[in-house]
Design an enzyme around this catalytic site. Structure first.
Site, PDB file in Angstrom:
ATOM      1  N   CYS A   1       0.808  -1.225   0.000  1.00  0.00           N
ATOM      2  CA  CYS A   1       0.000   0.000   0.000  1.00  0.00           C
ATOM      3  C   CYS A   1       0.839   1.272   0.000  1.00  0.00           C
ATOM      4  O   CYS A   1       0.387   2.322  -0.458  1.00  0.00           O
ATOM      5  CB  CYS A   1      -0.957   0.005   1.187  1.00  0.00           C
ATOM      6  SG  CYS A   1      -0.156  -0.219   2.783  1.00  0.00           S
TER       7      CYS A   1
ATOM      8  N   HIS B   1      -2.292   7.159   2.849  1.00  0.00           N
ATOM      9  CA  HIS B   1      -0.857   7.290   3.105  1.00  0.00           C
ATOM     10  C   HIS B   1      -0.365   8.565   2.422  1.00  0.00           C
ATOM     11  O   HIS B   1      -0.533   8.737   1.212  1.00  0.00           O
ATOM     12  CB  HIS B   1      -0.100   6.095   2.522  1.00  0.00           C
ATOM     13  CG  HIS B   1      -0.333   4.803   3.250  1.00  0.00           C
ATOM     14  ND1 HIS B   1      -1.057   4.704   4.407  1.00  0.00           N
ATOM     15  CD2 HIS B   1       0.101   3.533   2.976  1.00  0.00           C
ATOM     16  CE1 HIS B   1      -1.065   3.439   4.821  1.00  0.00           C
ATOM     17  NE2 HIS B   1      -0.382   2.715   3.967  1.00  0.00           N
TER      18      HIS B   1
END
Lengths: 351, 351, 351, 351
Positions: free
Chosen positions: A150, A243
């Site tokens: 990710c 993120h």
């Protein structure tokens, strides 16, 4: 006449990423969830009992009463989305591939295996050819295809058009990663409330090696890693989803700011052009406000599949610096795998 | 016989940093708060009425009934701690210096002025000599001394021993800064809950230029900036106190990991040796746990004056990377200025 | 000549409350930690290896190398602080009591047992007499003494002076409880970041029954529960330490606001008068600011042992309403048990 | 043939609630934003420049270039949504009503005025009749209609079916309110990170008096307040959107648990039946999971217009207790006013 949907199964259906698969597949035009598997603890229970549903939209009606199957290829559909921990994936995914399944995996277990494609459809769809090297493919027709970590995927989507157009010599990245990246229960609240944890086990290694493979060149039957220098600093912050990454790069050939922004926003979304339903129209959105992108406002762009870039400015050590944001459980996990499966279908690998 | 304490005043006494000054001076062996000034709004009120006290320890008794003075040098003590916004500092601080005051400032207004010392006592105490260049010093004896930005100070303390011992060619730093660094009310909760803001106005510029001046060499009557390349990425995170920084550096000469840790932990605290009461015994603490330092656990080390370093490991682009943590309103603001004042006293500048 | 300290052991030494015991006992004038026990997993390891230390002060030197013992009374000291989950406590605590140990327990396992004193030293020190009813006491001299749940103790300390002086007919309380109350790892960050959880298993029942026993009367060899009506709503919020409670009460006899504040602030701290070192000088502090008490500012008052009350105002349903705040792992757990042990000592139960 | 939409204006268009109005009106079938006004500072600027957009969906294209008008009725449309601070509302709203505008206000300024309807369409649509008492209505046709405070509306929607069916004698409520309720910048992050603030100015008074008016009976030309006893404790917590409330009630006649849940879930949504586009199909959703409703999962139910209730259980002081959750800037502000406007239209007040 409506086309028959392809039945798919989900391995690890009760976890954070497994739930995202179910959410994203609820009204999917091509795939339909026909089989759910999870750990022994859940086996034999209706999904609604086996699962502590952790998403903001309600659990889809069609899975509520579906009984959780054992994690065995017997009776499983031929297309499997896998959301397993690496240790378990290492054991189970080959069993499904050997049984003839297309295993579309979000796990790290086989990402760096030379015969396993590590694919982002906008970036390196040609790497799918690797799967022809897999022994399972030759024997049963089954295979494993993976998507990146990710934290790597947002970065690589943002880097891809720059890498192609200008070349990249060095990459510096510091991540500020959301807690959902650690699964559930994952990060304890006592560890992260009002805090930063400057460490995520094995994350920096994964980011560095996966970025090199993703931007590498297919040559004969294998991928030659991209040759840049790279370093990652990975941190956990008190954010739920998204993120954020501070990035600096050195290009192989000089580029003006406008040319870089053009390269980013003009980055063609191949899977969108191929008609993949989960592909965002825009793979990359450039945010011009000085303080963007931010998880709060930008993480859901393109249904969570668009990568946001902003703050492009000169770097005092390398050439340019900027901020990248992507949704870690959609673009960085379930959505990534789903888009891989869509790419597999349009390229004839699911027939 | 007890020595008479030196009377000091605080400009900007009601703000976040002003309150920290009062807290840190409560039982100080050398200084005693005799005068408080703030904006017009507060003037003439008892301090306890003028202030919304924002610290965890109670407001010291000796300031509760002290009447807030106008911000004028008339009647002010000869030692002034200044915690003003840059715009106001630019106007007021010279007035106090001209009136013969030692202005120990936390503001950015004059940090980069060639005749104003920008000092961290452990790092560049010799830069104090600059103040002899100031016109005010020549006329009235007054002068301005400054400490660096809260994001620069932790970094520079950590870099200083490495810079001296090995030389530094390049510095890459990404900050994850606490909300208290923006003062009060500062960052709106709607902006930071569950979010990262990848932008702090002018912060990156300050970090870069201040770091060069702090590690620069005094040469004749001026400072020659350190010559490394540097780049900063500044981010705001949902932390109350404590700036965490991901740092990579390239050294001028190769160094082993052990040698670097030794340089860090062996870094002599000059102000501690000189007997400055606010100097930490250890300027730098090296944290050996894989996931430290963290604001939650490490920010108060050395009463908030020790800088914590951890995660030293090789960097794929430069030579080494590590994490730095320091307390932004103590080591990075009030404590920094207080330590400067203590250094001034032991070096005879307050007599 | 220095007095010999009493050796104590800690059952459940590696958990959140076990660590608090060790922290609070580090420099205790009467007790010294001589024995640490935890689950099988930790047994035989040095404490520093067996424990992920979660407090802001460093792990005390004297326990770092102490080897974790098995959780058996063989070789254990005669005074045991127990910080076990209820299920394990139900099994282990009687074994230690049977072996002659004074078990000072923070667990809920035996709190409601008719022969087990549930004690807050400021509130019902006379209830200690109950322990003479325990079979273990008669056979081996050992016994179990307990302190209340972390959500009950702050409330009961605040209610005690009002109950005594005016009588209480009804109590309404809504809690907003810190995550540390659930231990470590406890509450997942994905569950609480930006959220409220309106449920804590069994907490409302504990608050209601423990409050009645704590304010009950010792009569012959048993406690007659206090007779008021009571209801609790328990919620979890994103706070690290400190339970905040909104309370309404109906008194048996009318009281003026000033009389209530006087009763609160004048509440005599019996253990403080008896010289118990952990007793706060003030059991209750009344905060007069309109928006206090708050966890951020008030939780550490009296080293975490003082209960803060504020916002006393008329209630439209009962008589008065106010806010109570107390530190859940100090006043509500380790500090509560420690104060019980100190009371036991001054009352001669530890000889 | 498409029907012409009604042009509406927004007073206070740049604030948190003003932005919600714009978001909710973007694709509204009946209304279209034709006019935006805000403070002098914004006047004359394009909306996109005047506003720091704070919502997750992008600023609608149709308002980006709309020039912000002065806050004067000259040239304003005949339907005005007002999202002003109480002080300004007190001055401006009557000017617009006097000029013949239907002022649909979210402000507290006139809520308790005897001739101003305070309306929740599901609860007391008949109160609209009050507006015929307004002098403006008689002179110019203009009038003011208001919706309740964000903390009152969720509670009252939940209470309404119980009040009608069983009668209510007493109400106890403790709120845990989101920071968006305080507008922007509103609550400082330093005030709320890891904290609870047990005080919101005037909130408890508003909740109590508004609840009585909302559940009151229209009698002749005025509202007779509901006669129950009520008390509110209002707290601020670190949640972005969604007010959670712990509620206890005493009914006038006994009711079984099942009957109460039936009353809640069977509560007819009058505005939905009347075809109001913003009315949720279900005014109240009952959550059966033990730990729900929670802001994280339930706040957006019914596009933020459904009120969630859960944890119905017996109360030890009154009869029943439960948890209520509603979205404070949608159901509690912009959505509430919009639904009022829709009700006005279907009842012929906008012609």
């Amino acid at each position: 006449m409506a086309q028959l949907k392809i039945s798919v199964g989900i391995l690890g259906a009760t976890g954070v990423v497994g739930q995202r698969f179910i959410q994203m597949l609820e009204a999917h035009p091509w795939f339909e969830v026909a089989w759910l598997a999870a750990s022994d603890r859940s086996e034999g229970k209706p999904y609604s009992e086996a699962t502590r549903w952790r998403l903001k939209t309600p659990m889809p009606v069609q899975v509520r009463d579906m009984v959780v199957s054992p994690a065995s290829a017997n009776g499983a559909p031929k297309v499997i989305f896998a959301a397993l921990d690496a240790g378990i994936a290492r054991e189970l995914e080959p069993q499904f591939a050997a049984a003839g399944c297309a295993v579309v995996s979000n796990s790290s277990a086989f990402r760096m295996d030379p015969s396993v494609p590590l694919v982002i459809p906008e970036v390196n769809p040609d790497h799918l050819a690797l799967l022809e090297q897999q022994c399972w493919r030759k024997q049963s027709g089954g295979y494993i295809v993976t998507n990146p970590n990710c934290s790597a995927i947002g970065l690589v989507v943002a880097l891809a058009p720059l890498y192609r157009q200008f070349g990249i010599e060095s990459i510096f990245v510091t991540t500020m990663q959301a807690v959902s990246g650690a699964g559930y229960p994952g990060v304890a609240s006592l560890d992260i409330l009002g805090n930063v944890i400057p460490y995520i086990a094995k994350e920096e290694e994964k980011m560095e090696e996966e970025t090199r493979k993703l931007l590498g060149k297919l040559n004969g039957g294998s991928v030659v890693d991209a040759g840049f220098r790279m370093t990652a600093h990975c941190n956990r912050v008190a954010v739920e989803d998204g993120h954020t990454e501070s990035v600096s790069i050195k290009l192989n050939q000089p580029a003006e700011r406008e040319a870089i922004i053009e390269a980013l926003t003009g980055f063609k979304s191949i899977p969108h052009e191929l008609g993949c339903p989960s592909a965002p129209e825009q793979a990359i959105a450039y945010e011009s406000a000085a303080d963007r992108p931010q998880p709060r406002f930008d993480v859901d762009r393109g249904n969570g599949m668009t990568v946001s870039v902003g703050r492009l400015r000169p770097c005092g050590v390398l050439d340019w610096k900027f901020t990248v944001l992507s949704h870690n459980t959609i673009r960085g996990a379930a959505g990534a795998a789903l888009l891989n499966a869509e790419l597999l279908r349009v390229q004839g690998y699911l027939s």
